[in-house]
Design an enzyme around this catalytic site. Sequence first.
Site, short mmCIF file in Angstrom:
data_model
loop_
_atom_site.label_atom_id
_atom_site.label_comp_id
_atom_site.label_asym_id
_atom_site.label_seq_id
_atom_site.Cartn_x
_atom_site.Cartn_y
_atom_site.Cartn_z
N ASP A 15 -1.38 14.91 15.82
CA ASP A 15 -2.59 15.18 15.05
C ASP A 15 -2.58 16.67 14.71
O ASP A 15 -2.50 17.52 15.61
CB ASP A 15 -3.81 14.82 15.92
CG ASP A 15 -5.11 14.92 15.15
OD1 ASP A 15 -5.21 15.76 14.24
OD2 ASP A 15 -6.04 14.15 15.46
N LEU A 59 0.35 23.41 16.48
CA LEU A 59 1.73 22.95 16.60
C LEU A 59 2.62 24.17 16.77
O LEU A 59 2.55 25.10 15.97
CB LEU A 59 2.10 22.18 15.32
CG LEU A 59 3.52 21.62 15.21
CD1 LEU A 59 3.75 20.56 16.28
CD2 LEU A 59 3.74 21.02 13.82
N THR A 105 -9.46 17.52 10.04
CA THR A 105 -8.07 17.48 9.54
C THR A 105 -7.89 18.46 8.40
O THR A 105 -6.93 19.23 8.35
CB THR A 105 -7.71 16.05 9.07
OG1 THR A 105 -7.81 15.18 10.20
CG2 THR A 105 -6.32 15.98 8.47
N ASN A 147 -4.25 25.26 11.27
CA ASN A 147 -3.15 25.25 12.24
C ASN A 147 -1.79 25.36 11.54
O ASN A 147 -0.90 26.08 12.00
CB ASN A 147 -3.19 23.95 13.07
CG ASN A 147 -4.27 23.99 14.14
OD1 ASN A 147 -4.64 25.07 14.60
ND2 ASN A 147 -4.76 22.83 14.53
N ARG A 166 3.50 32.45 11.06
CA ARG A 166 4.39 32.86 12.16
C ARG A 166 5.85 32.77 11.76
O ARG A 166 6.69 33.51 12.25
CB ARG A 166 4.16 31.97 13.40
CG ARG A 166 2.91 32.32 14.19
CD ARG A 166 2.96 31.73 15.61
NE ARG A 166 3.08 30.29 15.64
CZ ARG A 166 2.03 29.45 15.53
NH1 ARG A 166 0.81 29.93 15.37
NH2 ARG A 166 2.22 28.15 15.57
N TYR A 194 -14.31 14.71 2.66
CA TYR A 194 -13.02 14.83 1.96
C TYR A 194 -13.09 15.93 0.90
O TYR A 194 -12.27 16.85 0.91
CB TYR A 194 -12.68 13.48 1.34
CG TYR A 194 -11.30 13.38 0.73
CD1 TYR A 194 -10.16 13.33 1.53
CD2 TYR A 194 -11.13 13.34 -0.65
CE1 TYR A 194 -8.89 13.23 0.97
CE2 TYR A 194 -9.87 13.23 -1.22
CZ TYR A 194 -8.76 13.18 -0.41
OH TYR A 194 -7.50 13.07 -0.98
N LYS A 196 -11.31 19.37 1.56
CA LYS A 196 -10.15 19.80 0.75
C LYS A 196 -10.45 21.12 0.03
O LYS A 196 -9.55 21.93 -0.18
CB LYS A 196 -9.79 18.72 -0.26
CG LYS A 196 -9.17 17.47 0.36
CD LYS A 196 -7.71 17.69 0.73
CE LYS A 196 -7.02 16.38 1.09
NZ LYS A 196 -5.60 16.59 1.41
N THR A 211 -2.13 8.77 -7.44
CA THR A 211 -0.69 8.61 -7.39
C THR A 211 -0.37 7.32 -6.65
O THR A 211 -1.06 6.95 -5.71
CB THR A 211 -0.07 9.82 -6.66
OG1 THR A 211 -0.56 11.00 -7.26
CG2 THR A 211 1.42 9.79 -6.72
N1 LIG Z 1 -2.10 9.39 -3.32
C1 LIG Z 1 -2.99 10.00 -4.08
O1 LIG Z 1 -3.34 9.53 -5.18
C2 LIG Z 1 -3.59 11.30 -3.65
C3 LIG Z 1 -4.54 11.90 -4.49
C4 LIG Z 1 -5.09 13.12 -4.11
C5 LIG Z 1 -4.70 13.72 -2.95
N2 LIG Z 1 -3.79 13.14 -2.15
C6 LIG Z 1 -3.46 13.81 -0.90
O2 LIG Z 1 -2.07 13.70 -0.63
C7 LIG Z 1 -1.86 13.53 0.78
C8 LIG Z 1 -1.06 12.27 1.04
O3 LIG Z 1 -1.76 11.16 0.48
P1 LIG Z 1 -1.18 9.68 0.58
O4 LIG Z 1 -1.69 8.94 -0.59
O5 LIG Z 1 0.28 9.73 0.89
O6 LIG Z 1 -2.02 9.19 1.84
P2 LIG Z 1 -1.61 8.26 3.06
O7 LIG Z 1 -2.86 7.75 3.66
O8 LIG Z 1 -0.55 7.30 2.64
O9 LIG Z 1 -0.94 9.32 4.04
C9 LIG Z 1 -1.69 10.26 4.76
C10 LIG Z 1 -1.08 10.41 6.12
O10 LIG Z 1 -1.78 11.44 6.82
C11 LIG Z 1 -1.85 11.06 8.18
N3 LIG Z 1 -2.93 11.81 8.83
C12 LIG Z 1 -4.28 11.72 8.59
N4 LIG Z 1 -4.95 12.59 9.39
C13 LIG Z 1 -4.01 13.23 10.15
C14 LIG Z 1 -4.05 14.23 11.17
N5 LIG Z 1 -5.22 14.75 11.58
N6 LIG Z 1 -2.89 14.64 11.72
C15 LIG Z 1 -1.71 14.12 11.32
N7 LIG Z 1 -1.58 13.17 10.36
C16 LIG Z 1 -2.72 12.73 9.78
C17 LIG Z 1 -2.09 9.56 8.12
O11 LIG Z 1 -1.74 8.98 9.36
C18 LIG Z 1 -1.15 9.15 6.99
O12 LIG Z 1 0.13 8.88 7.48
C19 LIG Z 1 -3.25 13.51 1.43
O13 LIG Z 1 -3.53 14.80 1.91
C20 LIG Z 1 -4.18 13.18 0.28
O14 LIG Z 1 -5.47 13.72 0.47
C21 LIG Z 1 -3.23 11.93 -2.46
#
Ligand SMILES: NC(=O)c1ccc[n+]([C@@H]2O[C@H](COP(=O)([O-])OP(=O)(O)OC[C@H]3O[C@@H](n4cnc5c(N)ncnc54)[C@H](O)[C@@H]3O)[C@@H](O)[C@H]2O)c1
Length: 175
Positions: free
Chosen positions: A19, A24, A55, A62, A69, A108, A112, A138
């Site tokens: 997490d 880390l 997060t 983090n 670093r 969110y 963000k 996406t």
């Molecule tokens: N896919 C899209 O259309 C889209 C659009 C805008 C932003 N994003 C951003 O891109 C990133 C990836 O999106 P995605 O579609 O692949 O989402 P996803 O849900 O497939 O993947 C997100 C991953 O983050 C992990 N995660 C969540 N909280 C966590 C934490 N505290 N510590 C460690 N891991 C954690 C989840 O377990 C998951 O594996 C995200 O940050 C999302 O906000 C995606």
Amino acid sequence: MENIVSMLDRPRFRLIEQDICRPLDLAEPVDRIFNLACAASPPRYQADPIHTTRTCVIGTLNLLELAARNNARFLQASTSEVYGDPEQHPQTEDYVGHVNCTGPRACYDEGKRTAETLCFDYLRTEMADIRVARIFNTYGPRMDPADGRIVSNLVMQALEKRPLTIFGDGLQTRS
Ligand SMILES: NC(=O)c1ccc[n+]([C@@H]2O[C@H](COP(=O)([O-])OP(=O)(O)OC[C@H]3O[C@@H](n4cnc5c(N)ncnc54)[C@H](O)[C@@H]3O)[C@@H](O)[C@H]2O)c1
């Protein structure tokens, strides 16, 4: 795990499950950090909104500290949601947004936005070299069919020959 099975036996690949809300520290040097960690669909990020904010804010902090670093370049996966409920379409990068800090999406959207604030403050203070990508909807191979966002919802409904869910009048536009 299914999505990364082809990488698991590569000698230069290592999976660490952590997490990012916890700091880390790695024994080896790091030269690039891609912060994609965050629940991303409304049902997922609203299921535990406080963890979503943690997060975005503490998790990003983090990883920025890890970048600082290690003198590592840092990419933040940001989102079109930083524009909130926008009053202009399409949104340009200089549009500052129309966001509600107390609504159910705020964990969110505002999370963000704060993550971007941290990134740009690390850049301005020369603590880390950062990039920010504001991703819109996406989609692609190996996406979670139950993700809950519009493209995968419509694709799954079409494949399963179910009615397509359209919110409102269906006249919405999206970049
Ligand atoms: N896919 C899209 O259309 C889209 C659009 C805008 C932003 N994003 C951003 O891109 C990133 C990836 O999106 P995605 O579609 O692949 O989402 P996803 O849900 O497939 O993947 C997100 C991953 O983050 C992990 N995660 C969540 N909280 C966590 C934490 N505290 N510590 C460690 N891991 C954690 C989840 O377990 C998951 O594996 C995200 O940050 C999302 O906000 C995606």
